[in-house]
Scaffold this motif. Structure first.
Motif, PDB file in Angstrom:
ATOM      1  N   PHE A 132      34.867  45.402  44.434  1.00  0.00           N
ATOM      2  CA  PHE A 132      35.790  43.781  44.421  1.00  0.00           C
ATOM      3  C   PHE A 132      34.320  42.914  44.851  1.00  0.00           C
ATOM      4  N   GLY A 133      33.671  43.298  45.958  1.00  0.00           N
ATOM      5  CA  GLY A 133      32.643  42.185  46.270  1.00  0.00           C
ATOM      6  C   GLY A 133      31.606  42.008  45.107  1.00  0.00           C
ATOM      7  N   GLY A 134      31.296  43.364  44.548  1.00  0.00           N
ATOM      8  CA  GLY A 134      29.999  43.350  43.504  1.00  0.00           C
ATOM      9  C   GLY A 134      30.494  42.334  42.564  1.00  0.00           C
ATOM     10  N   LEU A 135      31.582  42.397  42.100  1.00  0.00           N
ATOM     11  CA  LEU A 135      32.039  41.850  40.618  1.00  0.00           C
ATOM     12  C   LEU A 135      32.859  40.604  40.697  1.00  0.00           C
ATOM     13  N   LEU A 136      32.846  40.077  41.915  1.00  0.00           N
ATOM     14  CA  LEU A 136      33.625  38.790  42.166  1.00  0.00           C
ATOM     15  C   LEU A 136      32.727  37.693  41.534  1.00  0.00           C
ATOM     16  N   PHE A 149      43.334  35.243  34.857  1.00  0.00           N
ATOM     17  CA  PHE A 149      44.082  35.418  36.124  1.00  0.00           C
ATOM     18  C   PHE A 149      45.079  36.447  35.762  1.00  0.00           C
ATOM     19  N   VAL A 150      45.840  36.198  34.513  1.00  0.00           N
ATOM     20  CA  VAL A 150      46.822  37.427  34.256  1.00  0.00           C
ATOM     21  C   VAL A 150      46.144  38.804  33.882  1.00  0.00           C
ATOM     22  N   PHE A 151      44.865  38.800  33.102  1.00  0.00           N
ATOM     23  CA  PHE A 151      44.101  40.029  32.896  1.00  0.00           C
ATOM     24  C   PHE A 151      43.721  40.696  33.978  1.00  0.00           C
ATOM     25  N   GLY A 152      43.376  40.147  35.277  1.00  0.00           N
ATOM     26  CA  GLY A 152      42.868  40.690  36.463  1.00  0.00           C
ATOM     27  C   GLY A 152      44.259  41.267  37.128  1.00  0.00           C
ATOM     28  N   VAL A 153      45.244  40.638  37.242  1.00  0.00           N
ATOM     29  CA  VAL A 153      46.402  41.179  37.934  1.00  0.00           C
ATOM     30  C   VAL A 153      46.834  42.357  37.267  1.00  0.00           C
ATOM     31  N   LEU A 154      46.937  42.228  35.731  1.00  0.00           N
ATOM     32  CA  LEU A 154      47.395  43.754  34.855  1.00  0.00           C
ATOM     33  C   LEU A 154      46.574  44.636  35.251  1.00  0.00           C
ATOM     34  N   LEU A 155      45.187  44.607  35.383  1.00  0.00           N
ATOM     35  CA  LEU A 155      44.256  45.733  35.558  1.00  0.00           C
ATOM     36  C   LEU A 155      44.553  46.127  37.189  1.00  0.00           C
ATOM     37  N   PHE A 156      44.664  45.112  38.138  1.00  0.00           N
ATOM     38  CA  PHE A 156      44.870  45.637  39.457  1.00  0.00           C
ATOM     39  C   PHE A 156      46.261  46.539  39.306  1.00  0.00           C
ATOM     40  N   VAL A 157      47.514  46.353  38.638  1.00  0.00           N
ATOM     41  CA  VAL A 157      48.639  46.842  38.727  1.00  0.00           C
ATOM     42  C   VAL A 157      48.476  48.074  38.076  1.00  0.00           C
ATOM     43  N   PHE A 158      47.760  48.328  36.877  1.00  0.00           N
ATOM     44  CA  PHE A 158      47.468  49.484  36.116  1.00  0.00           C
ATOM     45  C   PHE A 158      46.969  50.583  37.256  1.00  0.00           C
ATOM     46  N   ALA A 159      45.597  50.031  37.745  1.00  0.00           N
ATOM     47  CA  ALA A 159      44.938  50.810  38.695  1.00  0.00           C
ATOM     48  C   ALA A 159      45.691  51.319  39.874  1.00  0.00           C
ATOM     49  N   SER A 160      46.454  50.390  40.334  1.00  0.00           N
ATOM     50  CA  SER A 160      47.401  50.859  41.574  1.00  0.00           C
ATOM     51  C   SER A 160      48.490  51.899  41.168  1.00  0.00           C
ATOM     52  N   ALA A 188      40.503  55.144  40.725  1.00  0.00           N
ATOM     53  CA  ALA A 188      41.549  54.227  40.580  1.00  0.00           C
ATOM     54  C   ALA A 188      41.151  53.079  41.758  1.00  0.00           C
ATOM     55  N   ARG A 189      40.520  53.287  42.969  1.00  0.00           N
ATOM     56  CA  ARG A 189      40.354  52.472  43.812  1.00  0.00           C
ATOM     57  C   ARG A 189      39.293  51.694  43.358  1.00  0.00           C
ATOM     58  N   ALA A 190      38.313  52.215  42.592  1.00  0.00           N
ATOM     59  CA  ALA A 190      37.187  51.363  42.176  1.00  0.00           C
ATOM     60  C   ALA A 190      37.745  50.237  41.051  1.00  0.00           C
ATOM     61  N   LEU A 191      38.635  50.892  40.320  1.00  0.00           N
ATOM     62  CA  LEU A 191      39.313  50.227  39.289  1.00  0.00           C
ATOM     63  C   LEU A 191      40.102  48.956  39.572  1.00  0.00           C
ATOM     64  N   GLN A 192      40.921  49.198  40.927  1.00  0.00           N
ATOM     65  CA  GLN A 192      41.625  48.236  41.660  1.00  0.00           C
ATOM     66  C   GLN A 192      40.486  47.073  41.978  1.00  0.00           C
ATOM     67  N   GLY A 193      39.485  47.462  42.491  1.00  0.00           N
ATOM     68  CA  GLY A 193      38.524  46.239  42.684  1.00  0.00           C
ATOM     69  C   GLY A 193      38.017  45.507  41.837  1.00  0.00           C
ATOM     70  N   VAL A 194      37.968  46.391  40.635  1.00  0.00           N
ATOM     71  CA  VAL A 194      37.473  45.300  39.355  1.00  0.00           C
ATOM     72  C   VAL A 194      38.423  44.406  39.198  1.00  0.00           C
ATOM     73  N   GLY A 195      39.792  44.644  39.046  1.00  0.00           N
ATOM     74  CA  GLY A 195      41.191  43.825  38.810  1.00  0.00           C
ATOM     75  C   GLY A 195      41.030  42.884  39.983  1.00  0.00           C
ATOM     76  N   GLY A 196      40.775  43.125  41.146  1.00  0.00           N
ATOM     77  CA  GLY A 196      40.763  42.273  42.292  1.00  0.00           C
ATOM     78  C   GLY A 196      39.586  41.161  42.097  1.00  0.00           C
ATOM     79  N   ALA A 197      38.664  41.675  41.660  1.00  0.00           N
ATOM     80  CA  ALA A 197      37.412  40.784  41.497  1.00  0.00           C
ATOM     81  C   ALA A 197      37.484  39.751  40.338  1.00  0.00           C
ATOM     82  N   ILE A 198      38.416  40.113  39.422  1.00  0.00           N
ATOM     83  CA  ILE A 198      38.686  39.183  38.235  1.00  0.00           C
ATOM     84  C   ILE A 198      39.687  38.085  38.535  1.00  0.00           C
TER      85      ILE A 198
END
Length: 492
Positions: free
Chosen positions: A49-53, A69-80, A95-105
């Motif tokens: 999350f912090g590294g890719l913000l 914004f929409v893409f980041g939320v969808l990626l966060f949902v999928f990872a969750s 999955a937690r790392a992928l959540q961080g990517v979605g949150g960073a977007i």
């Protein structure tokens, strides 16, 4: 409605940092994590999350903020969803790392959307106040929700809960948020990779030092490699035509001071949640739900502080609130250093926690406004991404430093408590200690409390540093006050 959509996304992303904390014991039993590897359930999220913000903010500038914004939320949902379905360690960590990517977007894009959705002046000030309150209070809300979900359902629901929330945000976004103007450019992937790897190695070095000491070869290697990658990041950014982090942003003393303050204050707030959660559950014997409820006043007082600051900022400017907020936060943490095994929640924890929270509410509004002041429209995504990055990286780095202080103080106290226990223990108690390595509660509580108190001393030092920066570095110009009051021209 636009603010509700944006704030809901930020709440979902921020609370995920703490909502999992309450569920860690259940996750450990369910998936077989060791105590050491369990920490990576948190770190895998915060580090990506912090590294890719920074990259997430840049994506919004180039591709359009609503789309990203929409893409980041969808990626966060999928990872969750994947995280909730995990059957072993590596699946959950991935999955937690992928959540961080979605949150960073999604996160820096949501902050930038406020700048483009709301007019500069009182309207934007109020929007930033809501956003800052959500960002700061999300941690406490996450602890409460985590306690409810773990106690009433099971640990998987701390991840599943993001799915319906995220889908509602995605459905509401096209209706209430307009697309921003797209700016030509390219993605600075080299800068993103070197900064992310450098920060991951730096955090790993501190975590490793807490576990194996500062002389451990891997600890030293991690720090050395981190320095190399971060220096390479600065070199790449200084030569790039379209850097992921425009270094000229640091030329503005107010913005540079703001980023420095965010690093220090994020370390303090991450540490406050982490160590108080340990204390109330292990020493005060709170259940997960009771622990979550204990932090609920934090969110209310942060909201009060944020609302107060957003209302009075146009008249007095951000500096008084930056200085006062840091002093209040330092005072609250200094008060918490007096905690001992005889402390109670109402008598020793609630008061300093509320003082700290009031200061942090003032800080987050002031820091957000100052970080985005005098930023060109096409760089608001990068500026907001950098602010969020300093918050997450400061939190991760600061928490790892505080854990090191905690470990040192705990070991020193253990050197006192173990001989005291052995001198009074029965043969059966000695045998049990030799087999398990666990001391009776009264001795273990003394060790934990000594470590927590030492960690709060270091956290108070972090907030004191922020107060000094606010006092000596921040300078509010008359043009800044004009913009806060709705006058002045936006930066082209």
């Amino acid at each position: 409605m636009a603010l509700l959509v944006i704030a809901s996304c930020q709440l979902m992303v921020v609370l995920d940092i703490t909502i999992v904390n309450i569920a860690l014991p259940d996750i450990q039993r369910s998936l077989g994590f060791s105590t050491t590897s369990l920490s990576w359930v948190i770190n895998a999220y915060t580090l990506t999350f912090g590294g890719l913000l920074l990259l997430g903010g840049r994506m919004g500038d180039i591709l359009g903020r609503r789309r990203v914004f929409v893409f980041g939320v969808l990626l966060f949902v999928f990872a969750s969803l994947l995280g909730g379905l995990s059957q072993n360690e590596w699946q959950l960590l991935a999955a937690r790392a992928l959540q961080g990517v979605g949150g960073a977007i999604a996160s820096p894009t949501s902050l930038a959307l406020i700048s483009t959705t709301f007019r500069e002046g009182p309207e934007r000030n109020r929007a930033f106040g809501v956003f800052a309150a959500v960002s700061a209070g999300g941690g406490a809300i996450g602890l409460l929700m985590g306690g409810i979900l773990v106690e009433w359902l099971n640990w998987r629901w701390v991840l599943f809960v993001n799915v319906p929330i995220g889908l509602l945000i995605v459905l509401a976004t096209p209706r209430w948020i307009r697309e921003s103007e797209r700016h030509p450019g390219h993605f600075d992937l080299t800068g993103a990779l070197t900064s992310t790897i450098g920060m991951v190695l730096l955090v790993y070095g501190f975590i490793r030092a807490a576990q194996d000491g500062w002389r451990d070869p891997l600890t030293l290697a991690a720090f050395g490699a981190a320095v190399v990658f971060l220096l390479l990041f600065v070199l790449v950014e200084s030569r790039s035509r379209q850097p992921i982090t425009p270094l000229h942003m640091f030329a503005d003393r107010n913005r540079a001071g703001t980023y420095g303050m965010m690093l220090s204050l994020a370390a303090a707030i991450f540490g406050m949640f982490f160590f108080l959660t340990l204390f109330v559950q292990n020493v005060l014997d709170f259940s997960p739900l009771q622990a979550g409820l204990a932090f609920l006043p934090v969110s209310a007082v942060i909201a009060i502080g944020a609302g107060l600051a957003s209302q009075l900022l146009p008249r007095y400017g951000p500096k008084p609130f930056m200085v006062t907020g840091a002093i209040l936060a330092a005072a609250g943490l200094a008060w918490l250093t007096l905690t001992d095994i005889d402390s109670t929640y109402l008598g020793s924890i609630l008061g300093p926690m509320l003082v700290f929270s009031l200061g942090m509410g003032m800080e987050f509004v002031s820091l957000t406004l100052m970080a985005l002041s005098n930023v060109a429209v096409h760089e608001t995504g990068a500026a907001s991404g950098l602010l969020n990055a300093t918050q997450q990286v400061g939190g991760s780095l600061g928490l790892s430093i505080l854990v090191t202080v905690f470990g040192t103080a705990s070991n020193n106290e253990a050197d006192k408590q173990i001989p005291a226990f052995l001198s009074q223990a029965t043969p059966l108690e000695r045998l049990r200690f030799e087999r398990t390595g666990q001391l009776p509660a009264q001795y273990a509580d003394e060790i934990l409390t000594a470590g927590v108190s030492a960690a709060f001393i270091m956290a108070a030092i972090f907030t004191a540093i922020a107060a000094v920066i606010a006092l000596l570095v921040i300078q509010v110009r008359s043009s800044d006050l004009e913009r806060l009051q709705g006058g002045g021209m936006p930066v082209p």
